[in-house]
Design an enzyme around this catalytic site. Structure first.
Site, short mmCIF file in Angstrom:
data_model
loop_
_atom_site.label_atom_id
_atom_site.label_comp_id
_atom_site.label_asym_id
_atom_site.label_seq_id
_atom_site.Cartn_x
_atom_site.Cartn_y
_atom_site.Cartn_z
N LEU A 10 7.45 -9.74 -0.22
CA LEU A 10 8.05 -8.89 -1.15
C LEU A 10 7.76 -7.43 -1.33
CD1 LEU A 10 8.84 -11.13 -4.21
CD2 LEU A 10 10.38 -10.89 -2.28
N ALA A 11 8.24 -6.65 -1.08
CA ALA A 11 7.62 -4.99 -0.87
C ALA A 11 8.50 -4.03 -1.23
CB ALA A 11 7.26 -4.84 0.40
N ALA A 12 9.45 -4.57 -2.36
CA ALA A 12 10.41 -3.35 -2.86
C ALA A 12 9.94 -2.62 -4.24
CB ALA A 12 11.75 -4.39 -3.09
N ARG A 17 1.93 3.51 -10.13
CA ARG A 17 0.41 3.51 -10.53
C ARG A 17 -0.26 3.97 -9.32
NH1 ARG A 17 -0.67 -1.87 -13.39
NH2 ARG A 17 1.25 -2.52 -12.29
N ASP A 105 1.62 -6.60 -1.72
CA ASP A 105 0.33 -6.22 -2.31
C ASP A 105 -0.91 -6.95 -2.79
OD1 ASP A 105 1.29 -7.14 -4.56
OD2 ASP A 105 2.05 -5.54 -5.90
N TYR A 349 -21.65 16.47 24.21
CA TYR A 349 -20.46 16.12 24.38
C TYR A 349 -19.93 15.58 25.57
CZ TYR A 349 -15.47 15.75 23.88
OH TYR A 349 -14.06 15.14 24.04
N ARG A 423 -26.32 29.01 38.03
CA ARG A 423 -26.76 30.12 37.17
C ARG A 423 -27.32 31.26 37.55
NH1 ARG A 423 -31.52 26.17 36.12
NH2 ARG A 423 -33.08 27.20 37.42
C1 UD1 Z 1 4.98 -11.65 -11.19
C2 UD1 Z 1 5.33 -13.08 -11.52
C3 UD1 Z 1 4.33 -13.63 -12.66
C4 UD1 Z 1 2.95 -13.63 -11.71
C5 UD1 Z 1 2.63 -12.32 -11.16
C6 UD1 Z 1 1.14 -12.30 -10.12
C7 UD1 Z 1 7.64 -13.52 -11.78
C8 UD1 Z 1 8.90 -13.35 -12.83
N1 UD1 Z 1 6.50 -13.19 -12.36
O1 UD1 Z 1 5.04 -10.74 -12.27
O2 UD1 Z 1 4.30 -15.02 -12.88
O3 UD1 Z 1 1.68 -13.97 -12.46
O4 UD1 Z 1 3.60 -11.71 -10.46
O5 UD1 Z 1 1.22 -10.91 -9.84
O6 UD1 Z 1 7.76 -13.47 -10.60
N2 UD1 Z 1 9.35 -6.99 -6.31
C9 UD1 Z 1 10.51 -7.01 -5.62
N3 UD1 Z 1 11.86 -6.87 -6.30
C10 UD1 Z 1 11.87 -6.81 -7.74
C11 UD1 Z 1 10.91 -7.04 -8.36
C12 UD1 Z 1 9.50 -7.20 -7.90
O7 UD1 Z 1 10.25 -6.86 -4.34
O8 UD1 Z 1 13.09 -6.56 -8.08
C13 UD1 Z 1 7.99 -7.34 -5.82
C14 UD1 Z 1 7.06 -6.20 -6.46
O9 UD1 Z 1 6.86 -5.12 -5.50
C15 UD1 Z 1 5.76 -6.84 -6.32
C16 UD1 Z 1 6.16 -8.50 -6.73
O10 UD1 Z 1 7.40 -8.50 -6.35
O11 UD1 Z 1 4.92 -6.95 -5.00
C17 UD1 Z 1 5.93 -8.92 -7.95
O12 UD1 Z 1 6.63 -8.05 -8.87
P1 UD1 Z 1 5.98 -7.66 -10.43
O13 UD1 Z 1 7.02 -6.77 -10.94
O14 UD1 Z 1 4.69 -7.19 -10.03
O15 UD1 Z 1 5.87 -9.12 -10.97
P2 UD1 Z 1 4.94 -9.33 -12.35
O16 UD1 Z 1 5.53 -9.06 -13.52
O17 UD1 Z 1 3.65 -8.87 -12.21
#
Ligand code: UD1
Ligand code: MG
Length: 447
Positions: A10-12, A17, A105, A349, A423
């Protein structure tokens, strides 16, 4: 036979921050992006298919993911972690096997841990969640367990006080078979405080199908997530600490470990010795008994057995120092192959060069390798002696055993065993200084 393995990264996320024009997951730790760390993790645990979920706004992530050979799924808009995984459905069509969800991340999950996650699906459960017990459970989802079974994951903001008191938290890594994962995802809704589709809901859904869920516990350091540059600095220090320990355990002497910085791919053999304040960029390999004296910067460099480097040397990509060779203080090299026992002891160098065995490159020698448009090569034969302050204007070849007088600007090849003096010849004018001084003193006295 193990069940085929796949991963979704997941990287969306928006990563606001980080305060950066570059997407968060492309920031580096230990010399490579977090996305590459997680990709390598998935590969090392045997994932045959890896899908990276990106948003439309992170084109840089998509480019890097493609570069790393990942399949791409676009999630737009971002409606939560379950929605993110759902967007990878078509990319995984036809894949029969187990699927682990990873966060781009969260770079430090180990191969062993991810292996345990996949293995659990092959042996004793249908859905596995990687848990950890942080000092401050804060906003992490809580893992609710009952006699070893995982019964639910509750997001902190939706938890009851009793649930909030639970220390076991969700790292984010969740795994199930592709079939179970997508069957459950279809039934996840967004009736919650954030109005998002929570991946964590699949635990309850699959249990209601009579499936079994389990938590596996990881070390807190493995699952540290990076959200800001402060986190990034913490992750970098954690990486460096681990590398330093691993080097020491493997028999490398580090004079002042806290001041020595490694890349993820630094390789150093046993009994090599590293002084204080040394930085290893990408692609450094050091053989046994080599000594890197303090304040050196090395990148893309191979150091041979018992070679001596520095202090204050900068070895740039394409440098190969032969066994027993030396590059001393204020020496810079680039694309330079230095033969066994050859010495470049001071202030030089040496770039785009091949130096044979047992040559001596005098202090202040410069290879003039660049004509403003192109780079050219310098070749120095075995046993040649390059006098101090020589300029070797490339392309040029100095033959074996040749001897260059100091201060030469060498533009023509020098035959083997010849002396080259390039030289202006020295002119001595007797009494000149005495006459000059007398005349000048007289002029000054008149003023
Ligand atoms: C999520 C978990 C939580 C966990 C925590 C750990 C859920 C509902 N909650 O919470 O239980 O303790 O991670 O860090 O899963 N992302 C997408 N698309 C989206 C949303 C998120 O790609 O639509 C990616 C984000 O870039 C991130 C990861 O998913 O890398 C987690 O998303 P984030 O919104 O940080 O979830 P948390 O609320 O922290
Ligand atoms: Mg988060």
């Amino acid at each position: 036979m193990t069940t085929p393995r796949a991963a979704v990264i997941l990287a969306a996320g928006k990563s606001t921050r980080m305060k950066s024009s570059r997407s968060k997951v492309l920031h580096h730790v230990g010399g490579r992006s977090m996305l590459e760390w997680v990709t390598e993790l998935a590969r090392s645990a045997g994932a045959e298919k890896i899908v990276c979920v990106v948003g439309e706004s992170n084109a840089d992530v998509r480019a890097e993911a493609e570069n790393l050979g990942l399949d791409i799924a676009v999630q737009e808009p971002q409606l939560g972690t379950a929605h993110a995984v759902s967007s990878a459905k078509s990319a995984l069509k036809g894949f029969k096997g187990n699927l682990a969800i990873l966060y781009a991340d969260t770079p430090f999950v180990t191969k062993q841990t991810l292996n345990r996650v996949y293995k659990s699906l092959e042996t004793d459960t249908d859905v596995t969640v990687l848990g950890f017990e942080p000092e401050e459970p804060g906003s992490y989802g809580r893992l609710i367990t009952d006699k070893g079974d995982l019964t639910a994951i509750v997001e902190a903001r939706e938890a009851t006080p009793e649930e909030l008191a639970v220390r076991l938290c969700n790292s984010g890594v969740v795994a199930a078979s592709v079939k179970n994962m997508f069957s459950a995802l279809e039934r996840v809704d967004n009736n919650n405080l954030k109005g998002e589709y929570y991946l964590t809901d699949i635990v309850k859904i699959l249990r209601s199908d009579g499936k079994k869920a389990k938590a596996i516990i990881a070390d807190t350091e493995e699952v540290m997530g990076v959200n800001s540059r402060v986190d990034l600095a913490v992750a970098e220090m954690a990486f460096q600490t681990r590398m330093r320990e691993a080097m020491l355990i493997n028999g490398v002497t580090l004079r002042d470990p806290d001041t020595i910085y490694f890349s993820y791919d630094t390789v150093i053999a046993q009994d090599a010795e590293i002084g204080a304040n040394v930085v290893f960029g990408l692609g450094v390999k050091i053989a046994k008994h080599a000594v890197i004296h303090p304040f050196c910067h090395l990148e893309g460099t191979k150091i041979g057995e018992a070679a001596q480097i520095g202090p204050f040397a900068r070895l740039r990509p394409g440098t190969e120092m032969g066994a027993g060779s030396k590059a001393g203080n204020f020496v810079e090299t680039k694309k330079a192959k230095i033969g066994k026992d050859s010495k470049i002891n001071h202030l030089s160098y040496i770039g785009d060069a091949i130096v044979g065995v047992g040559a001596n490159i005098g202090a202040g020698t410069i290879t003039c390798n660049y004509d403003g448009y192109f780079k050219h090569q310098t070749v120095v034969g075995d046993g040649a002696f390059i006098g101090s302050n020589s300029s070797l204007v490339a392309p040029v070849k100095i033959g074996k055993g040749a001897y260059l007088g100091s201060g030469g600007v060498v533009t023509k090849d020098v035959p083997a065993d010849a002396l080259a003096v390039a030289r202006a010849e020295q002119v001595n004018k007797s009494g000149w200084a005495k006459r000059y001084n007398a005349a000048q003193r007289k002029r000054k006295a008149k003023k």
